[in-house]
Scaffold this motif. Structure first.
Motif, PDB file in Angstrom:
ATOM      1  N   VAL A  62       0.845  -1.189   0.000  1.00 46.29           N
ATOM      2  CA  VAL A  62       0.000   0.000   0.000  1.00 46.29           C
ATOM      3  C   VAL A  62       0.882   1.240   0.000  1.00 46.29           C
ATOM      4  CG1 VAL A  62      -1.587   1.336   1.445  1.00 46.29           C
ATOM      5  CG2 VAL A  62      -1.964  -1.091   1.130  1.00 46.29           C
ATOM      6  N   SER A  63       0.450   2.235  -0.774  1.00 47.69           N
ATOM      7  CA  SER A  63       1.076   3.559  -0.747  1.00 47.69           C
ATOM      8  C   SER A  63      -0.008   4.567  -0.393  1.00 47.69           C
ATOM      9  CB  SER A  63       1.672   3.912  -2.109  1.00 47.69           C
ATOM     10  OG  SER A  63       2.699   3.013  -2.463  1.00 47.69           O
ATOM     11  N   LEU A  64       0.385   5.593   0.322  1.00 50.38           N
ATOM     12  CA  LEU A  64      -0.533   6.644   0.728  1.00 50.38           C
ATOM     13  C   LEU A  64       0.053   7.965   0.260  1.00 50.38           C
ATOM     14  CD1 LEU A  64      -3.127   6.914   2.502  1.00 50.38           C
ATOM     15  CD2 LEU A  64      -1.620   7.339   4.421  1.00 50.38           C
ATOM     16  N   SER A  65      -0.766   8.769  -0.396  1.00 51.87           N
ATOM     17  CA  SER A  65      -0.265  10.068  -0.832  1.00 51.87           C
ATOM     18  C   SER A  65      -1.334  11.114  -0.621  1.00 51.87           C
ATOM     19  CB  SER A  65       0.172  10.011  -2.301  1.00 51.87           C
ATOM     20  OG  SER A  65      -0.900   9.636  -3.122  1.00 51.87           O
ATOM     21  N   PRO A  66      -0.964  12.355  -0.359  1.00 53.75           N
ATOM     22  CA  PRO A  66       0.413  12.839  -0.254  1.00 53.75           C
ATOM     23  C   PRO A  66       1.048  12.381   1.062  1.00 53.75           C
ATOM     24  CG  PRO A  66      -1.105  14.603   0.292  1.00 53.75           C
ATOM     25  CD  PRO A  66      -1.948  13.418  -0.119  1.00 53.75           C
ATOM     26  N   SER A  67       2.121  13.035   1.436  1.00 46.61           N
ATOM     27  CA  SER A  67       2.833  12.670   2.655  1.00 46.61           C
ATOM     28  C   SER A  67       1.956  12.886   3.883  1.00 46.61           C
ATOM     29  CB  SER A  67       4.116  13.505   2.782  1.00 46.61           C
ATOM     30  OG  SER A  67       3.793  14.879   2.890  1.00 46.61           O
ATOM     31  N   VAL A  68       2.371  12.270   4.974  1.00 49.62           N
ATOM     32  CA  VAL A  68       1.672  12.419   6.250  1.00 49.62           C
ATOM     33  C   VAL A  68       2.452  13.443   7.070  1.00 49.62           C
ATOM     34  CG1 VAL A  68       0.942  11.249   8.357  1.00 49.62           C
ATOM     35  CG2 VAL A  68       0.874  10.035   6.161  1.00 49.62           C
ATOM     36  N   GLY A  69       1.808  14.557   7.335  1.00 49.90           N
ATOM     37  CA  GLY A  69       2.418  15.598   8.161  1.00 49.90           C
ATOM     38  C   GLY A  69       1.608  15.749   9.429  1.00 49.90           C
ATOM     39  N   SER A  70       2.156  15.353  10.535  1.00 44.89           N
ATOM     40  CA  SER A  70       1.436  15.374  11.817  1.00 44.89           C
ATOM     41  C   SER A  70       1.649  16.707  12.523  1.00 44.89           C
ATOM     42  CB  SER A  70       1.914  14.202  12.684  1.00 44.89           C
ATOM     43  OG  SER A  70       1.745  12.989  12.007  1.00 44.89           O
ATOM     44  N   TRP A  71       1.189  17.784  11.886  1.00 45.05           N
ATOM     45  CA  TRP A  71       1.495  19.129  12.381  1.00 45.05           C
ATOM     46  C   TRP A  71       0.799  19.456  13.690  1.00 45.05           C
ATOM     47  CZ3 TRP A  71       5.243  18.851   9.523  1.00 45.05           C
ATOM     48  CH2 TRP A  71       5.178  18.602   8.156  1.00 45.05           C
ATOM     49  N   THR A  72      -0.300  18.794  13.996  1.00 45.08           N
ATOM     50  CA  THR A  72      -0.997  19.087  15.251  1.00 45.08           C
ATOM     51  C   THR A  72      -0.485  18.239  16.407  1.00 45.08           C
ATOM     52  OG1 THR A  72      -2.742  17.495  14.733  1.00 45.08           O
ATOM     53  CG2 THR A  72      -3.119  19.794  14.063  1.00 45.08           C
ATOM     54  N   LEU A  73       0.365  17.275  16.126  1.00 42.10           N
ATOM     55  CA  LEU A  73       0.935  16.438  17.188  1.00 42.10           C
ATOM     56  C   LEU A  73       2.217  17.074  17.720  1.00 42.10           C
ATOM     57  CD1 LEU A  73       0.512  12.893  15.575  1.00 42.10           C
ATOM     58  CD2 LEU A  73      -1.094  14.157  17.027  1.00 42.10           C
ATOM     59  N   ARG A  74       2.556  16.739  18.953  1.00 46.56           N
ATOM     60  CA  ARG A  74       3.784  17.295  19.544  1.00 46.56           C
ATOM     61  C   ARG A  74       5.032  16.903  18.760  1.00 46.56           C
ATOM     62  NH1 ARG A  74       4.212  16.322  25.714  1.00 46.56           N
ATOM     63  NH2 ARG A  74       5.932  17.763  25.382  1.00 46.56           N
TER      64      ARG A  74
END
Length: 146
Positions: A62-74
């Motif tokens: 499996v591929s997931l796009s776009p990237s995963v940006g966890s900006w709300t996480l610490r």
């Protein structure tokens, strides 16, 4: 990254407790979820929509796009999931995150705003009701003058 690979698991419902290193995929609810790949333990949810994420399944990985940006996480982790591999991506500044959030909002507005662009259907006056006509017998009696 603590997890260099994610095993995928297709499921109807995303479980309450996510096993580390597993990417849970619910096609029924068009979403995927996994524990953050940095190992912080936070849940990361990625909905599949025309303006959010997309999933590619090649029969094995499996591929997931776009990237995963966890900006709300610490942890503010940022990574790509490609063919089951987790690829660390560069950290983003607050300005880059805000620029991306604006781009996402604009994309949603363009996409979803186009779906319902027609004005709502309504009459400016109540619809005309055909004049009630008397039954044939009443009209016939009137014709006869009775």
């Amino acid at each position: 990254m603590l997890h260099a690979r994610l095993e995928h698991r297709f499921t109807s419902l995303i479980p309450d407790n996510l096993e580390p290193g597993i990417l849970y995929i619910s096609m029924e609810y068009a979403t995927a979820a996994h524990g953050c790949c940095c190992g912080c333990g936070e849940e990361v949810v990625t909905p599949f929509t025309p303006t959010d994420w997309r999933i590619d399944f090649d029969g094995e990985t499996v591929s997931l796009s776009p990237s995963v940006g966890s900006w709300t996480l610490r942890c503010r982790s940022h990574y790509i999931i490609k063919r089951g591999k987790v690829i660390k991506a560069g950290a983003w500044s607050d300005d880059q995150v805000e620029t991306e959030r604006r781009r996402e909002r604009d994309a949603k507005q363009r996409y979803y705003g186009q779906i319902n662009t027609a004005p709502p259907y309504f009459h400016s006056a109540p619809p005309e009701v055909p004049e009630k006509r008397n039954s044939f017998i009443v009209r016939f009696r009137d014709w006869l003058g009775l």
